[in-house]
Scaffold this active site. Structure first.
Site, short mmCIF file in Angstrom:
data_model
loop_
_atom_site.label_atom_id
_atom_site.label_comp_id
_atom_site.label_asym_id
_atom_site.label_seq_id
_atom_site.Cartn_x
_atom_site.Cartn_y
_atom_site.Cartn_z
N ARG A 107 0.85 -1.19 0.00
CA ARG A 107 0.00 0.00 0.00
C ARG A 107 0.89 1.24 0.00
O ARG A 107 1.64 1.48 0.95
CB ARG A 107 -0.91 0.02 1.23
CG ARG A 107 -1.89 -1.16 1.29
CD ARG A 107 -3.01 -1.04 0.29
NE ARG A 107 -3.80 -2.25 0.18
CZ ARG A 107 -4.87 -2.53 0.93
NH1 ARG A 107 -5.25 -1.67 1.87
NH2 ARG A 107 -5.54 -3.65 0.75
N GLU A 163 0.61 4.26 0.77
CA GLU A 163 -0.04 5.31 1.54
C GLU A 163 0.98 5.96 2.47
O GLU A 163 1.66 5.26 3.22
CB GLU A 163 -1.20 4.72 2.36
CG GLU A 163 -2.29 4.11 1.49
CD GLU A 163 -3.31 3.34 2.32
OE1 GLU A 163 -3.07 3.15 3.54
OE2 GLU A 163 -4.33 2.92 1.76
N ARG A 204 -0.32 2.06 13.18
CA ARG A 204 -0.97 0.84 12.66
C ARG A 204 -0.85 0.66 11.15
O ARG A 204 -1.49 -0.23 10.59
CB ARG A 204 -2.44 0.83 13.06
CG ARG A 204 -3.29 1.92 12.42
CD ARG A 204 -4.74 1.72 12.79
NE ARG A 204 -5.64 2.60 12.05
CZ ARG A 204 -6.96 2.48 12.05
NH1 ARG A 204 -7.52 1.51 12.73
NH2 ARG A 204 -7.72 3.30 11.36
N HIS A 205 -0.08 1.49 10.47
CA HIS A 205 0.04 1.40 9.02
C HIS A 205 1.45 0.97 8.61
O HIS A 205 2.45 1.45 9.15
CB HIS A 205 -0.29 2.74 8.35
CG HIS A 205 -1.75 3.04 8.31
ND1 HIS A 205 -2.37 3.81 9.27
CD2 HIS A 205 -2.72 2.66 7.44
CE1 HIS A 205 -3.66 3.91 8.99
NE2 HIS A 205 -3.91 3.22 7.88
N GLU A 265 -9.76 -1.46 13.19
CA GLU A 265 -10.18 -2.38 12.13
C GLU A 265 -9.07 -3.37 11.80
O GLU A 265 -7.90 -2.99 11.64
CB GLU A 265 -10.54 -1.57 10.88
CG GLU A 265 -10.96 -2.43 9.70
CD GLU A 265 -10.12 -2.16 8.47
OE1 GLU A 265 -9.74 -3.14 7.82
OE2 GLU A 265 -9.84 -0.98 8.18
N SER A 298 -11.54 -6.20 6.46
CA SER A 298 -12.54 -5.54 5.61
C SER A 298 -13.00 -6.55 4.57
O SER A 298 -12.17 -7.26 3.99
CB SER A 298 -11.93 -4.31 4.94
OG SER A 298 -12.91 -3.61 4.21
N ARG A 354 -1.84 -6.61 12.36
CA ARG A 354 -2.80 -5.91 13.22
C ARG A 354 -3.44 -6.86 14.22
O ARG A 354 -3.65 -6.51 15.38
CB ARG A 354 -3.88 -5.23 12.37
CG ARG A 354 -3.42 -3.96 11.72
CD ARG A 354 -4.60 -3.13 11.25
NE ARG A 354 -4.15 -1.99 10.46
CZ ARG A 354 -4.97 -1.10 9.90
NH1 ARG A 354 -6.28 -1.24 10.03
NH2 ARG A 354 -4.49 -0.09 9.21
#
Length: 544
Positions: free
Chosen positions: A313, A315, A321-322, A467, A470, A518
């Site tokens: 990812r 991002e 948490r990323h 979360e 998903s 996670r």
């Protein structure tokens, strides 16, 4: 006439030594004796010292030659964890020197470690087998050196609290260096193993001592050393366990494991968070998930598939948490009547993982909890089952707690955590599901709700207010899929092979993706996902 006696006088006998002379002679003799005795003692001491300088243990210690598989050991190698059952046995094992402590010149204590297990060993001077030189050499071994140790296992009169094996110790007869330390350690494992909340520790005499706090950045820059701590050994044993439990459950439910490519010709979801890489004369993208491959496998009639693999990812999220690369636990399955079939299977999967972690890794959880104290992770059991909320239910709970409704088009990270606290207070659970997310928040392949097109047949799963999964029912109709792609700004022609898979006929299906790190982070409450990743990758870190 002369007197004959007068002419031949009788000789007088000499007089004996005087008393003073006798005393002088006696003192001289005593002095000579003292000198002789002193000389004899000096000779004896010199002989003893000479004998002590003779190293009679040279074959029992020292560096080994470079290991090139020259020989096999005379004794089978054993694990430190098995030593409690080996009282009275002579054993051979490889270990790291975690700490060493000399007591004078005749004894040294060692704490020897294998992964998360450790044992106390001692080397004591003895005639013909262990010399002072051997003790001195052993005491000088650098922490974290790797040694080959042979010795006798003996029960201890009281528990050894500094080791994980507390009821026995090893009386060393041989110790050889396999691999030493080139340079200095960046930090001690004792410092790296202490809770971050501690600022002082108390020694054996009850005195408070300051210690060096090892920051996360320092740990990650020296990750190989950091991973040696007993805490990290336990963390990554549990990470492996999550993968095993994931596979076991899905295999029991008729799933098969697939392996999808990580180089793709188009972005999986959108171009905003994808890594572009050069690919010969063109470009390729690192897979954001195995989403396309999973769905195409369903179209190919595999019906139930799963994968464990890297997810990328792009991002620029520098949060707790990323990660830019993480391990995805993904699955996809056909649906008979309702997408809740998928949601319920995912729920059963996660509950199976939670139970498995609690039952199989009880010791590891306790060990990790010493460094990262946390409330035990809680979930609902019994007939009531897992708490399930709709997105609207979740919004209402936040509004009731004072969050303005107009700010809740989506639930951001801060409000996710707030909701987690509200759920824990009201329902006493750390694990719950939110269903029926707004369509505008979901990817183009998400199936709309049949009664309210602004909603979707999608769900997220949460642990401690964050979360971890998903998922949704996917669109299997090619016309509807193309329509939703255009609405999200994706040209169907740019993903033609994917869309064509549904033109060949595809069963209704759904699935989900779980972030392994996670789950691990939140189950143990490690507070930062980098602690749950062996070599984490984020916007600022590409090595080690």
């Amino acid at each position: 006439m002369a007197d004959p006696e007068a002419q031949n006088p009788v000789a007088e006998e000499p007089a004996g030594p005087s008393k003073s002379e006798l005393k002088k002679r006696q003192k001289a003799l005593e002095k000579e004796k003292q000198v002789a005795e002193k000389a004899a003692k000096q000779q004896e001491l010199a002989a003893q010292r000479a004998a002590a300088d003779v190293d009679y243990a040279t074959e029992f210690y020292g560096p080994l030659p470079l290991h090139q598989s020259q020989t096999r050991p005379r004794l089978p190698r054993i694990e430190i964890s098995s030593l409690s059952a080996r009282d009275g046995e002579t054993v051979l094992f490889r270990a790291r020197v975690q700490t060493s402590r000399a007591q004078g010149s005749k004894m040294v204590f060692l704490n020897l470690r294998q992964r998360a297990d450790s044992v106390q060993a001692l080397v004591v001077v003895s005639p013909e087998t262990i010399s002072k030189q051997m003790v001195k050499w052993t005491a000088a071994l650098a922490d974290e050196s790797i040694v080959l140790v042979q010795g006798l296992v003996k029960k201890t009169p009281e528990p050894i609290k500094s080791a994980s094996v507390q009821d026995v110790e090893v009386h060393v007869s041989q110790v050889h260096l396999i691999s030493g330390i080139d340079g200095r350690l960046p930090f001690s494992l004792d410092d790296a193993s202490r809770p971050d909340t501690d600022e002082v520790v108390t020694d054996a005499d009850g005195k408070a001592q300051q210690f060096s706090r090892v920051l996360l950045e320092t740990r990650l820059n020296n990750r190989v050393v950091d991973l040696r701590t007993q805490t990290n050994q336990a963390v990554f044993k549990m990470q492996s366990g999550i993968g095993d439990l994931f596979r076991q459950f899905l295999s029991s439910q008729g799933f098969i494991e697939i392996h999808s490519p990580k180089l793709q010709g188009a972005a999986t979801e959108s171009g905003a968070s994808v890594f572009k890489v050069s690919y010969f004369k063109g470009n390729a993208f690192l897979a954001q998930s195995p989403q396309l491959a999973k769905q195409m496998a369903i179209a190919a009639d595999f019906e139930r598939v799963y994968e464990i693999g890297p997810v990328f990812r792009a991002e620029d999220s520098n949060t707790h948490r990323h990660l830019t690369e993480f391990l995805g636990l993904d699955l996809e399955m056909t649906i008979e009547e309702h997408y809740h079939e998928v949601m319920e299977l995912l729920d059963g999967l996660l509950l199976s993982i939670f139970r498995g972690l609690r039952e199989k890794y009880h010791n590891e959880i306790g060990l990790i909890g010493k460094q990262f104290p946390a409330d035990e992770f809680k979930w609902r059991e019994g007939p009531e089952g897992t708490l399930k909320l709709t997105f609207r239910n979740a919004i209402d709970m936040l509004v009731e707690d004072g969050v303005p409704r107009e700010t809740l088009d989506d639930i951001n990270t801060e409000n996710e955590k707030r909701l987690g606290r509200l759920v824990k207070a009201k329902y006493d659970t750390d694990y719950y599901i939110i269903d029926k997310f707004p369509m505008e928040l979901r990817p183009f392949y998400t199936m709309p709700d049949p009664e309210d097109p602004t909603l979707s047949n999608s769900y997220d799963f949460f642990m401690r207010g964050e979360e971890i999964l998903s998922g949704a029912q996917r669109i299997h109709d090619p016309a509807l899929l193309a329509e939703k792609m255009r609405a999200k700004g994706v040209d169907p022609e740019s993903m033609k092979p994917y869309v064509d898979a549904f033109r060949m006929g595809c069963a209704p299906h759904g699935g989900g993706g779980i972030g392994l790190e996670r789950v691990l982070m939140l189950f143990l409450k490690l507070n930062n996902i980098r602690r749950a990743s062996m070599f984490p990758r984020d916007p600022k870190r590409l090595d080690p």
